[in-house]
Design an enzyme around this catalytic site. Structure first.
Site, PDB file in Angstrom:
ATOM      1  N   ALA A  46     -46.966 -11.571  19.819  1.00 26.94           N
ATOM      2  CA  ALA A  46     -46.444 -12.800  19.203  1.00 26.94           C
ATOM      3  C   ALA A  46     -45.922 -12.607  17.784  1.00 26.94           C
ATOM      4  O   ALA A  46     -45.707 -13.583  17.076  1.00 26.94           O
ATOM      5  CB  ALA A  46     -47.528 -13.870  19.207  1.00 26.94           C
TER       6      ALA A  46
ATOM      7  N   ASN B 144     -47.210 -11.423  27.094  1.00 25.02           N
ATOM      8  CA  ASN B 144     -45.836 -11.162  26.686  1.00 25.02           C
ATOM      9  C   ASN B 144     -45.632  -9.760  26.125  1.00 25.02           C
ATOM     10  O   ASN B 144     -44.514  -9.255  26.130  1.00 25.02           O
ATOM     11  CB  ASN B 144     -45.420 -12.199  25.627  1.00 25.02           C
ATOM     12  CG  ASN B 144     -44.131 -11.821  24.943  1.00 25.02           C
ATOM     13  OD1 ASN B 144     -43.057 -11.915  25.520  1.00 25.02           O
ATOM     14  ND2 ASN B 144     -44.214 -11.375  23.689  1.00 25.02           N
TER      15      ASN B 144
ATOM     16  N   SER C 123     -39.005 -10.701  34.077  1.00 17.68           N
ATOM     17  CA  SER C 123     -37.591 -10.525  33.779  1.00 17.68           C
ATOM     18  C   SER C 123     -36.814 -10.683  35.075  1.00 17.68           C
ATOM     19  O   SER C 123     -37.370 -10.492  36.168  1.00 17.68           O
ATOM     20  CB  SER C 123     -37.350  -9.122  33.201  1.00 17.68           C
ATOM     21  OG  SER C 123     -35.970  -8.810  33.165  1.00 17.68           O
TER      22      SER C 123
ATOM     23  N   TYR D 117     -38.208   0.242  33.030  1.00 22.72           N
ATOM     24  CA  TYR D 117     -38.463  -1.145  32.629  1.00 22.72           C
ATOM     25  C   TYR D 117     -38.370  -2.062  33.839  1.00 22.72           C
ATOM     26  O   TYR D 117     -39.230  -2.934  34.044  1.00 22.72           O
ATOM     27  CB  TYR D 117     -37.467  -1.561  31.551  1.00 22.72           C
ATOM     28  CG  TYR D 117     -37.696  -2.951  31.011  1.00 22.72           C
ATOM     29  CD1 TYR D 117     -38.715  -3.203  30.091  1.00 22.72           C
ATOM     30  CD2 TYR D 117     -36.904  -4.024  31.417  1.00 22.72           C
ATOM     31  CE1 TYR D 117     -38.936  -4.474  29.588  1.00 22.72           C
ATOM     32  CE2 TYR D 117     -37.109  -5.301  30.918  1.00 22.72           C
ATOM     33  CZ  TYR D 117     -38.121  -5.523  30.008  1.00 22.72           C
ATOM     34  OH  TYR D 117     -38.343  -6.784  29.521  1.00 22.72           O
TER      35      TYR D 117
ATOM     36  N   ALA E 113     -38.905  -1.279  36.897  1.00 25.49           N
ATOM     37  CA  ALA E 113     -40.066  -1.027  37.752  1.00 25.49           C
ATOM     38  C   ALA E 113     -41.296  -1.774  37.245  1.00 25.49           C
ATOM     39  O   ALA E 113     -42.070  -2.333  38.038  1.00 25.49           O
ATOM     40  CB  ALA E 113     -40.350   0.477  37.822  1.00 25.49           C
TER      41      ALA E 113
END
Length: 269
Positions: free
Chosen positions: A11, A78, A131, A144, A146
């Site tokens: 964050a 995240n 994503s 990325y 994967a």
């Protein structure tokens, strides 16, 4: 009125910071985390140190939030990074392990740490930032992609397991987002001259598209939507491009999707 206690990893900037700010504005008591030492500053939420690749660090941050409030109602996973656009064979096995350790196993560690407490409470929300690369391929970002496919599969299975315990899991799938994310790109550790020209061209194209992309606020708004929904969906796209890509993947012929990806990245057919 306080909505609940939220913990948001990664964050210090970008999507994580925007999400923590949006949740705080909506009434959550929010704790953001960062691997690097980050001060709360002008933020509307507190900051705690966390390395999602460390079992001890994960346990410590969850223990601290529970000490302060006795519960965690919402976990937003995240934290993550990518390898700069490069061919798959330009990354060693060690580099592949490193990106999975943060982007995927970091989520597994955080989830395992909060679940005993959520199960005891009989409620909770876990929201994982995925994503569109979790349902679409991205040439020259294979590792990325994967990790994001893994996040999507893990989230879907986990949601089925936890529903009967009052806990729901969602994955948010944005497309290109204009953030400092590329500042944390790891360069490929075994670059090959064979890929130099195309690697450079792909990196230029990605930078060009990101410059005109949505800001992280669109993801933050979608996270809030998933967090407060009475019946949350398993998968949410964030932003117009992501929604269009989801429809394209679902309904367009595979050959058309394949051709579209190559055309967008200006790859030879």
């Amino acid at each position: 009125m306080e909505t609940g206690i939220a913990l948001v990893t990664g964050a210090s900037s970008g999507i994580g910071e925007a999400t923590a700010e949006r949740l705080a504005k909506a009434g959550y008591k929010v704790y953001g985390t960062s691997r690097r030492s980050a001060q709360a500053g002008q933020r509307t939420f507190g900051m705690l140190p966390l390395d999602v690749t460390s079992d001890e660090s994960v346990e410590a941050v969850v223990k601290e939030v529970l000490r302060l409030h006795g519960r965690i109602d919402l976990l937003v996973n995240n934290a993550g990074f990518g390898v700069a656009p490069a061919a798959a064979e330009e990354s060693s096995i060690g580099q592949a392990r490193a990106i999975f350790d943060t982007n995927f196993f970091g989520i597994v560690r955080m989830t395992r740490a909060v679940l005993p407490h959520m199960r005891q409470e009989g409620s909770g929300r876990i929201i994982n930032i995925g994503s569109v690369l979790g349902f679409l391929p991205m040439p020259y970002m294979a590792l990325y992609s994967a990790t994001k496919h893994a996040v999507a599969g893990y989230s879907e299975s986990l949601d089925h397991e936890l529903r009967t315990m009052g806990i729901r899991v969602s994955v948010i799938e944005p497309a290109y987002i204009k953030t400092p994310f590329d500042a944390n790109f790891m360069e490929p550790d075994v670059p090959l001259d064979d890929y130099l020209e195309i690697r450079t061209a792909i990196a230029r194209r990605v930078k060009e598209v990101v410059e005109s992309a949505d800001g992280p606020e669109v993801v933050a708004e979608t996270v809030l939507q998933a967090a407060i929904a009475a019946r949350p969906k398993l998968r949410y796209t964030a932003g117009g491009l992501a929604a269009r890509l989801r429809l394209l993947r679902r309904f367009a012929p595979a050959g058309l999707v394949d051709a579209g990806i190559r055309k967008d990245l200006r790859l030879q057919t």
